[in-house]
Design an enzyme around this catalytic site. Structure first.
Site, mmCIF file in Angstrom:
data_model
loop_
_atom_site.group_PDB
_atom_site.id
_atom_site.type_symbol
_atom_site.label_atom_id
_atom_site.label_comp_id
_atom_site.label_asym_id
_atom_site.label_seq_id
_atom_site.Cartn_x
_atom_site.Cartn_y
_atom_site.Cartn_z
ATOM 1 N N SER A 101 0.816 -1.210 0.000
ATOM 2 C CA SER A 101 0.000 0.000 0.000
ATOM 3 C C SER A 101 0.856 1.270 0.000
ATOM 4 C CB SER A 101 -0.949 -0.033 1.205
ATOM 5 O OG SER A 101 -1.913 0.979 1.135
ATOM 6 N N ASP A 240 -2.461 6.538 -3.415
ATOM 7 C CA ASP A 240 -1.340 5.861 -2.779
ATOM 8 C C ASP A 240 -0.848 4.753 -3.703
ATOM 9 O OD1 ASP A 240 -3.396 4.028 -2.493
ATOM 10 O OD2 ASP A 240 -2.798 3.402 -0.482
ATOM 11 N N ASP A 242 -1.074 1.550 -3.967
ATOM 12 C CA ASP A 242 -1.888 0.453 -4.501
ATOM 13 C C ASP A 242 -3.280 0.901 -4.918
ATOM 14 O OD1 ASP A 242 -2.984 0.737 -1.902
ATOM 15 O OD2 ASP A 242 -3.524 -1.388 -1.828
ATOM 16 N N ASP A 244 -5.915 2.314 -3.279
ATOM 17 C CA ASP A 244 -7.136 2.235 -2.474
ATOM 18 C C ASP A 244 -7.317 3.452 -1.571
ATOM 19 O OD1 ASP A 244 -5.229 1.701 -0.526
ATOM 20 O OD2 ASP A 244 -6.082 -0.227 0.092
#
Length: 446
Positions: A101, A240, A242, A244
């Site tokens: 992430s 960010d 990833d 999400d």
């Protein structure tokens, strides 16, 4: 039963340190494959973000899944919510995301999605953990899992994102800057906004395996602020690594966080009679957000920090909207998990419907001063939050604010950090309490 490997958001840590090692990932792939195929043949989608270790772990997971007899569909670099969506549309038994992430490139981790595109049920996680402690076996050669690649995954997800707004939608005339954090959104996000008519300037969309989240994206938003001002853009959007989480920047360069984005989307749904119940925030949501929803007669509840807890609360109440101030926003009327691109599109639609700019729309939330200080601690040491001195100081700070503020001390679910948060109507008092508590926690952790 307590978990040995899984945290609040999958399994995460430093690359090369257990359990983020190739041998563990091989075993994890096998254990997951065995768990997912308990009802017969199964297919598992595997996607990743752009960090360099993703190649290594992708191969290890692929081998383990195949050894268990599970077929593997490789997606390559794709946002985490895209893997949740594609797992559903391909009717796969599960989806796996290789990502840490918003963490730096030398961390990595594994997240799982069920066949419904939601977090794995507790019983499946526990089954995987039990299998991880058993000897690894290999199915007979004729039953080994096959591996293939989905070449049109990006196009499928782009169309899905666009379908979350009315087909007649055009953002022509809207000038935006998009920061992709050198991460998983670097291909799809610019395409989504451009295909809907916006004029898009793209930042940080040249991943090299090492630069993900490095001084960019939603955790380092300064370059986006500068680009919005220099380019006279209407707003900026920061993802960010990833995809999400999303934060925004208005035309003045001011940061618009997850609380404010949640308010803008929630107010729009409420105005159109489509909210269905209320909104779920977290223990970290600003008090000003709760008060803003109260003025609109919108119910608001707080879940524990972590998108899985927000999602659990939404499912239990049959509500549609929830999120965190960090930028996780879940729109259950469109998808099954936090999706940064979907959330950004809902904000843009809300602005378009009301004829407002982002700076005007965020005025509905009068945020209370909130100070958050992160204190690093060594894993394996005594829990600083159970220390009597820390507990006593926290109680005294709460008492001193006499009902006009609150104190929250919690450990991060993804990093070895204690988060010290104090919120209230007196900024000086809030900062003083937060700094004093952070010093005490630092001493206790030493």
């Amino acid at each position: 039963m307590s978990r040995k490997y899984f945290g609040t958001d999958g399994i995460r840590g430093r690359v090369g340190q257990f359990p983020i090692t190739p041998d563990f990932m091989l075993k994890l792939g096998w254990a997951a494959g065995m768990a997912f195929r308990k009802h017969g043949n199964c297919r598992v989608l595997v996607g990743k973000d752009t960090r360099i270790s993703g190649y290594m772990f992708e191969s290890a997971l692929e081998a383990g899944l195949s050894a268990a007899g599970a077929d593997v569909l490789l997606l390559g670099p794709m946002p985490t919510p895209a893997i949740a969506y594609l797992t559903r549309t391909f009717h796969a038994e599960a989806g796996i995301v290789i990502s840490a992430s918003h963490n730096p490139h030398d961390d990595n981790g594994i997240k799982f999605f069920s066949g419904n595109g939601t977090k794995l049920p507790d019983e499946v996680e526990l089954m995987i953990e039990e299998l991880l402690d058993q000897p690894m076996t290999v199915v007979e050669s004729g039953k080994l899992g096959k591996v293939s690649r989905i070449n049109d995954a990006a196009g499928r997800y782009i169309e899905f994102c666009k379908s979350s707004v009315p087909t007649s939608t055009s953002f022509a005339g809207l000038k935006i800057v998009v920061d992709c954090a050198h991460g998983a959104t670097y291909k799809v996000a610019p395409s989504v906004f451009r295909e809907l008519g916006a004029e898009v300037t793209v930042l940080h969309a040249a991943p090299d395996g090492l630069n993900i989240n490095e001084n960019c994206g939603s955790t380092h938003i300064e370059s986006l602020q500068a680009a919005v001002l220099v380019g006279h853009a209407d707003l900026g959007i920061a993802f960010d690594g990833d995809g999400d989480r999303v934060l925004m920047v208005d035309h003045t360069g001011a940061i618009v966080d997850g609380d404010e984005l949640l308010y803008i989307i929630g107010r729009d749904l409420h105005d159109r009679g489509k909210l269905q119940g209320g909104v779920v925030g977290t223990l970290m949501s600003n008090l000003g957000l709760e008060l803003a929803f109260k003025e609109l007669d919108i119910p608001f509840v707080r879940a524990k920090v972590g998108d899985r807890y927000v999602m659990a609360e939404l499912l239990e109440r049959d509500w549609l909207l929830g999120g965190e101030n960090s930028g996780h926003v879940v729109c259950c009327n469109h998808t099954t998990t936090g999706d940064a691109i979907i959330a950004a599109l809902q904000v843009l639609m809300a602005l378009k419907r009301r004829g407002e700019n982002l700076a005007q729309a965020r005025q509905g939330v009068r945020k209370c001063p909130q100070v958050l200080i992160n204190v690093r601690f060594e894993a394996g040491k005594d829990d600083p939050l159970q220390n009597p001195l820390v507990q006593e100081a926290s109680a005294k700070a709460t008492e001193a604010m006499a009902g006009r503020g609150r104190v929250l001390l919690r450990k991060s679910g993804t990093e070895p950090l204690v988060r010290v948060m104090v919120e209230g109507d007196d900024e000086g008092q809030v900062r003083g309490h937060a700094e004093a508590l952070a010093r005490l926690v630092t001493e206790v952790c030493a």
